[in-house]
Design a protein around this motif. Structure first.
Motif, PDB file in Angstrom:
ATOM      1  N   MET A   1     -40.682  23.558 -59.689  1.00  0.00           N
ATOM      2  CA  MET A   1     -41.095  24.913 -59.319  1.00  0.00           C
ATOM      3  C   MET A   1     -42.157  24.925 -58.222  1.00  0.00           C
ATOM      4  O   MET A   1     -42.165  25.807 -57.359  1.00  0.00           O
ATOM      5  CB  MET A   1     -41.593  25.659 -60.558  1.00  0.00           C
ATOM      6  N   ILE A   2     -43.075  23.955 -58.246  1.00  0.00           N
ATOM      7  CA  ILE A   2     -44.184  23.997 -57.297  1.00  0.00           C
ATOM      8  C   ILE A   2     -43.948  23.162 -56.043  1.00  0.00           C
ATOM      9  O   ILE A   2     -44.702  23.281 -55.072  1.00  0.00           O
ATOM     10  CB  ILE A   2     -45.507  23.546 -57.962  1.00  0.00           C
ATOM     11  N   SER A   3     -42.928  22.324 -56.048  1.00  0.00           N
ATOM     12  CA  SER A   3     -42.706  21.443 -54.896  1.00  0.00           C
ATOM     13  C   SER A   3     -42.319  22.242 -53.647  1.00  0.00           C
ATOM     14  O   SER A   3     -41.603  23.236 -53.742  1.00  0.00           O
ATOM     15  CB  SER A   3     -41.604  20.428 -55.211  1.00  0.00           C
ATOM     16  N   PRO A   4     -42.786  21.801 -52.479  1.00  0.00           N
ATOM     17  CA  PRO A   4     -42.574  22.559 -51.235  1.00  0.00           C
ATOM     18  C   PRO A   4     -41.220  22.278 -50.595  1.00  0.00           C
ATOM     19  O   PRO A   4     -41.132  21.839 -49.447  1.00  0.00           O
ATOM     20  CB  PRO A   4     -43.717  22.056 -50.344  1.00  0.00           C
ATOM     21  N   PHE A   5     -40.148  22.561 -51.335  1.00  0.00           N
ATOM     22  CA  PHE A   5     -38.809  22.352 -50.815  1.00  0.00           C
ATOM     23  C   PHE A   5     -38.253  23.653 -50.262  1.00  0.00           C
ATOM     24  O   PHE A   5     -38.768  24.741 -50.531  1.00  0.00           O
ATOM     25  CB  PHE A   5     -37.882  21.826 -51.912  1.00  0.00           C
ATOM     26  N   SER A   6     -37.166  23.550 -49.500  1.00  0.00           N
ATOM     27  CA  SER A   6     -36.509  24.731 -48.953  1.00  0.00           C
ATOM     28  C   SER A   6     -35.812  25.507 -50.073  1.00  0.00           C
ATOM     29  O   SER A   6     -35.629  25.008 -51.187  1.00  0.00           O
ATOM     30  CB  SER A   6     -35.474  24.327 -47.901  1.00  0.00           C
ATOM     31  N   SER A   7     -35.402  26.732 -49.754  1.00  0.00           N
ATOM     32  CA  SER A   7     -34.698  27.555 -50.737  1.00  0.00           C
ATOM     33  C   SER A   7     -33.415  26.875 -51.205  1.00  0.00           C
ATOM     34  O   SER A   7     -33.100  26.875 -52.401  1.00  0.00           O
ATOM     35  CB  SER A   7     -34.372  28.926 -50.153  1.00  0.00           C
ATOM     36  N   ALA A   8     -32.661  26.289 -50.272  1.00  0.00           N
ATOM     37  CA  ALA A   8     -31.420  25.614 -50.640  1.00  0.00           C
ATOM     38  C   ALA A   8     -31.692  24.415 -51.539  1.00  0.00           C
ATOM     39  O   ALA A   8     -30.946  24.153 -52.496  1.00  0.00           O
ATOM     40  CB  ALA A   8     -30.662  25.175 -49.393  1.00  0.00           C
TER      41      ALA A   8
ATOM     42  N   ALA B   1     -37.846  13.410 -47.499  1.00  0.00           N
ATOM     43  CA  ALA B   1     -39.026  13.907 -46.787  1.00  0.00           C
ATOM     44  C   ALA B   1     -39.903  12.752 -46.317  1.00  0.00           C
ATOM     45  O   ALA B   1     -40.437  12.775 -45.202  1.00  0.00           O
ATOM     46  CB  ALA B   1     -39.816  14.845 -47.687  1.00  0.00           C
ATOM     47  N   LEU B   2     -40.046  11.732 -47.145  1.00  0.00           N
ATOM     48  CA  LEU B   2     -40.847  10.574 -46.759  1.00  0.00           C
ATOM     49  C   LEU B   2     -40.201   9.806 -45.613  1.00  0.00           C
ATOM     50  O   LEU B   2     -40.886   9.333 -44.703  1.00  0.00           O
ATOM     51  CB  LEU B   2     -41.029   9.655 -47.972  1.00  0.00           C
ATOM     52  N   ALA B   3     -38.891   9.682 -45.640  1.00  0.00           N
ATOM     53  CA  ALA B   3     -38.178   8.949 -44.589  1.00  0.00           C
ATOM     54  C   ALA B   3     -38.232   9.678 -43.254  1.00  0.00           C
ATOM     55  O   ALA B   3     -38.209   9.054 -42.192  1.00  0.00           O
ATOM     56  CB  ALA B   3     -36.724   8.730 -45.001  1.00  0.00           C
TER      57      ALA B   3
END
Length: 228
Positions: free
Chosen positions: A178-185, A210-212
């Motif tokens: 829920m809190i992770s800064p991912f995109s809507s998709a 994201a790290l890569a």
């Protein structure tokens, strides 16, 4: 005025077949997790007051695009939550907390006289969402925490590792999703995961991507202390 309802022991119940739909990009609600919301738009203030006089259930769902909010196409899967706390601020806003109950599929969006959208929904595909899982259910906690550690470090952040170490698998995975800064998709993919284990694995994959994308040679140095 503040209102609080205790629904933690009242999850196995009949759910309404028609619920208000609250489209909000990037906002993820999952079963037994809590989502605080600041409501200020007139149509959604109307929605909150309407459901408080009914079953207190709202369907959180993500829009597929960024067009006019009244015309946005919605994903077909969302998560219903019940208002378990409400505070009227006195300046026209309402602060609510939704406790996740179950995911749902939108069968049909309805034509409605209300200013907010409503849908005929089915909870049948997600009936297991109302069953509280055991504390430890096969999630790769060590792998998740190790990936999370590198992910947060890359962003100059840390975490409450003591609390993370004590959290049951469901609370750990769902709270991080829920809190992770991912995109809507990407958040939609986490929502639709067919198991908690799959959700954790998907989240680790997203973090690794994201790290890569932004490699950092200092990843091995000064790693934050993780829980045992």
């Amino acid at each position: 005025m503040a209102i609080r309802n205790d629904i933690s022991e009242d999850l196995e119940r009949d759910l309404p077949g028609v619920i208000p739909l609250f489209p909000l990009s990037g906002a993820l609600l999952l079963p037994r997790a809590e989502l605080p919301l600041n409501i200020f738009e007139p149509r959604y203030l109307k929605m909150v007051h309407d459901v408080m006089n009914a079953d207190q259930v709202i369907g959180m769902i993500q829009p597929r695009d960024e067009t006019d909010r009244n015309q946005r196409k919605l994903y077909s899967v969302g998560c219903a939550g019940k208002i378990n706390a409400m505070v009227e601020t006195g300046d026209g806003r309402v602060l609510i907390t939704l406790e996740g109950i179950s995911r749902f599929e939108v069968v049909e969006e309805l034509s409605s006289a209300t200013p907010y959208r409503q849908g005929h929904v089915s909870f049948d595909p997600y009936e297991d969402d109302q069953i509280v899982p055991p504390d430890r259910i096969g999630v790769d906690r060590d792998g998740l925490i190790e990936t999370l550690t590198r992910f947060l470090k890359r962003r100059g952040l840390n975490a409450e590792w003591a609390a993370i170490g004590k959290a049951p698998d469901e609370l750990l995975v769902n709270s991080l999703a829920m809190i992770s800064p991912f995109s809507s998709a990407e958040k939609q993919a986490l929502l639709e995961a067919d198991s908690l284990k799959t959700r954790a694995e998907t989240m680790m994959t997203l973090m690794e991507f994201a790290l890569a994308e932004f490699p950092n040679e200092d990843d091995e140095d000064d790693t934050p202390v993780r829980p045992n």
